[in-house]
Design a protein around this motif. Structure first.
Motif, mmCIF file in Angstrom:
data_model
loop_
_atom_site.group_PDB
_atom_site.id
_atom_site.type_symbol
_atom_site.label_atom_id
_atom_site.label_comp_id
_atom_site.label_asym_id
_atom_site.label_seq_id
_atom_site.Cartn_x
_atom_site.Cartn_y
_atom_site.Cartn_z
ATOM 1 N N GLY A 275 91.275 77.280 34.475
ATOM 2 C CA GLY A 275 90.946 76.220 35.412
ATOM 3 C C GLY A 275 89.451 75.943 35.337
ATOM 4 O O GLY A 275 88.656 76.878 35.216
ATOM 5 N N LYS A 282 85.216 76.010 44.023
ATOM 6 C CA LYS A 282 86.447 75.398 43.523
ATOM 7 C C LYS A 282 86.831 74.129 44.288
ATOM 8 O O LYS A 282 87.982 73.700 44.226
ATOM 9 C CB LYS A 282 87.604 76.409 43.550
ATOM 10 C CG LYS A 282 87.377 77.606 42.652
ATOM 11 C CD LYS A 282 88.392 78.726 42.871
ATOM 12 C CE LYS A 282 89.804 78.290 42.680
ATOM 13 N NZ LYS A 282 90.756 79.416 42.803
ATOM 14 N N LEU A 285 87.193 69.958 41.090
ATOM 15 C CA LEU A 285 87.796 70.174 39.786
ATOM 16 C C LEU A 285 87.112 69.326 38.728
ATOM 17 O O LEU A 285 86.630 68.216 39.000
ATOM 18 C CB LEU A 285 89.273 69.800 39.826
ATOM 19 C CG LEU A 285 90.264 70.822 40.380
ATOM 20 C CD1 LEU A 285 91.579 70.127 40.728
ATOM 21 C CD2 LEU A 285 90.517 71.923 39.359
ATOM 22 N N ARG A 313 93.875 81.548 35.101
ATOM 23 C CA ARG A 313 95.021 81.259 35.956
ATOM 24 C C ARG A 313 96.307 81.958 35.520
ATOM 25 O O ARG A 313 97.266 82.038 36.292
ATOM 26 C CB ARG A 313 95.282 79.752 35.961
ATOM 27 C CG ARG A 313 94.225 78.938 36.691
ATOM 28 C CD ARG A 313 94.550 77.469 36.577
ATOM 29 N NE ARG A 313 93.753 76.645 37.485
ATOM 30 C CZ ARG A 313 93.797 75.316 37.501
ATOM 31 N NH1 ARG A 313 94.592 74.678 36.671
ATOM 32 N NH2 ARG A 313 93.052 74.643 38.355
#
Length: 548
Positions: A275, A282, A285, A313
């Motif tokens: 990710g 976070k 994105l 992930r």
């Protein structure tokens, strides 16, 4: 089957103390009360501690005892202030290509520095650094003599009228080439105590070398991100004004683009393992290309630089590459290869040892009190960290009731990050902490401690750690000396009774005083700095853990 981990069921808790970082202060010999000046009050501190054995603020030469030699250190520096001290090394050194034969080097200013010397080498062909700019007034230097397409490595030395600092850590760049720089993991924090918990940031921000970026072992390691660092209540803490990092498993990657190059994207081999975020929390994105789930949209550069944060992930261990790509041609410009951590190493220092980079050279394991002795256990930790292992380093352990951060991290690593093996190593009182932590884990974890290391261990909390087998260790390396400094008495490790070793476990013992092939002059204060001792510990960690 041992019970699953829960902090509500700790019968006994140990808090391992994080000492205040000292890296913003230059070291002033003889300044025993840390007032930034050597004066009569430092003499009083010396007098009050005279005869003390072990670590002491008045141990000016770091030999483990306060005596007349430390008075001499005070006398020779009487009247000096921090202005009379050589500066610390510059920190946060970075390098980026800005043209076909130009690389810009930047760094953070050092206190007491009047100028800086910039040094360069070509790591593919040179072993020594050459000074290319002997006196730079600011904190930026443009090397316009770089060779196009050739990797250059830089370091910076701070200077003033009193001398020069040690060299900074290095930064690399290739002229005429856009670049990815991945950094090794830096910090963990205690998620069970959001308000008062210490933030462990022991390892300086450390870039992976360009020549290691594609390695399955030396490249950037990354922690599986299935633990609960984003726990309930963190928003309330954040609203109170206390800055709490919400993540400790993300890897920072800096992207540098050649000026005028145009749009660039990041690309992975598979679409689900990594990710990518623009922010460490976070919240933002990195958008993906709608037609290609393995590729991002053009990166949001600012002044030809952008930072992204990478998360693992996938629920399985493997490798994944992250490539910097020119979307117009599809040509990869640079890449890094991540490996998910399968093991964890926890290291404990001795009494008052601090796992912090106090001199700015980019490494923990600095000299003790400015004297000849180093914090050798942290040199071992730094070496393992630099070669792709997941390592946590902690200072002296105390008996304060509180959250046991190392225990929590090890259990979390096994249960949430699917780590397969762990090691606990410690020197002096840290050896005692090693014993205690291994035994404490017996209540919370099914995988046993694969590797334990006692390095001239000293009792911790009244337990005979130096000669007591920790019950759930599969392998224990016990290295000790029988030489004591005059007046220090019986200090250091001892032999462990073979009858205590559990069936199926292995004990390896080295008495450096009597065993053939070892330096029989090592004492408690030099054993952790000995190259042969350090190499054996590193070798056994690699052999016994087997997987990074």
């Amino acid at each position: 089957m041992r019970s699953s981990h829960s902090t509500n069921h700790h019968a006994r808790r140990i808090r391992f103390e994080a000492l205040e970082p000292r890296h913003m202060l230059a070291f002033l010999a003889g300044d025993y009360n840390l007032s930034s000046a050597v004066d009569q009050t430092d003499y009083d501190v010396w007098g009050a501690n005279f005869g003390q054995i072990g670590e002491s603020p008045a141990d000016g030469n770091g030999d483990g005892t306060v005596n007349a030699a430390d008075y001499t250190v005070w006398r020779d520096n009487l009247g000096k202030t921090l202005a009379d001290v050589s500066p610390d090394a510059p920190r946060a050194v970075e390098a980026a290509a800005i043209g076909s034969t130009s690389i810009q080097v930047t760094w953070q200013a050092s206190s007491n520095a009047s100028s800086y010397a910039v040094q360069r080498r070509l790591p593919d062909t040179e072993t020594e650094f050459t000074t290319i700019a002997p006196s730079v007034a600011g904190t930026t230097y443009s090397d316009n003599t770089a060779t196009s397409g050739t990797l250059s490595e830089y370091r910076v030395v701070a200077q003033n009228a009193n001398g020069s600092s040690v060299a900074s850590q290095t930064a690399q760049a290739t002229a005429n080439q856009s670049n990815l720089t991945a950094y090794r993991p830096q910090a963990i924090h205690d998620s069970n105590n959001l308000v008062d918990a210490p933030i462990y940031d022991t390892f300086p921000k450390r870039p992976v070398r360009e020549q290691d970026e594609g390695s399955n072992t030396l490249g950037p390691g990354i922690r599986m991100n299935f633990d609960d660092d984003n726990i309930n209540g963190i928003e309330d803490v954040a609203e109170s004004g206390i800055e709490i990092p919400e993540e400790n498993d993300l890897i920072e990657v800096r992207v540098d683009r050649l000026p005028g190059q145009g749009d660039l994207v990041l690309e992975t081999i598979t679409s689900f393992k990594l990710g990518l975020y623009y922010t460490h929390d976070k919240e933002m994105l990195v958008p993906l290309d709608q037609t290609n789930p393995n590729r991002t949209e053009p990166l949001a550069f600012m002044n030809n630089t952008v930072t992204v944060y990478v998360e693992w992930r996938d629920a399985t261990h493997s490798f994944e590459s992250l490539n910097l790509v020119d979307p117009a041609t599809g040509m990869p410009l640079d890449g890094v290869r991540f490996h998910s951590f399968k093991s964890l190493i926890v290291a404990f220092g001795g009494l008052d040892q601090n796992p912090a980079d106090t001199d700015g050279d980019g490494s923990i394991g600095d000299p003790v009190q400015g004297g000849p002795n180093r914090e050798g256990i942290f040199d071992i930790a730094q070496s393992m960290y630099d070669t792709g292992w997941d390592v946590l380093a902690f200072g002296q352990a105390d008996e304060t009731v509180g959250v046991d951060v190392p225990s929590t991290e090890i259990v979390n690593a096994h249960q949430q990050r699917f780590v397969e093996r762990h090691a606990v190593i410690g020197y002096s009182y840290g050896g005692g902490a090693t014993h205690d932590l291994i035994e404490e884990l017996d209540d919370f974890i099914d995988p046993l401690t694969h590797v334990g290391v006692f390095l001239d261990a000293v009792d911790q909390f009244g337990i005979n750690a130096e000669n007591d087998w920790p019950n759930i260790a599969i392998y224990l390396l016990n290295i000790y000396s029988q030489i004591n400094e005059p007046g220090l008495g019986d200090l250091g490790g001892a032999d462990i009774d073979d009858d205590e070793v559990e069936i199926g476990a292995t004990l390896e013992e080295i008495n450096t005083t009597t065993d053939p092939g070892w330096n029989n002059t090592l004492d408690h204060f030099s054993i952790d700095d000995d190259p042969q001792v350090q190499e054996l510990i590193r070798t056994r960690l690699q052999q016994r853990l087997q997987v990074r």
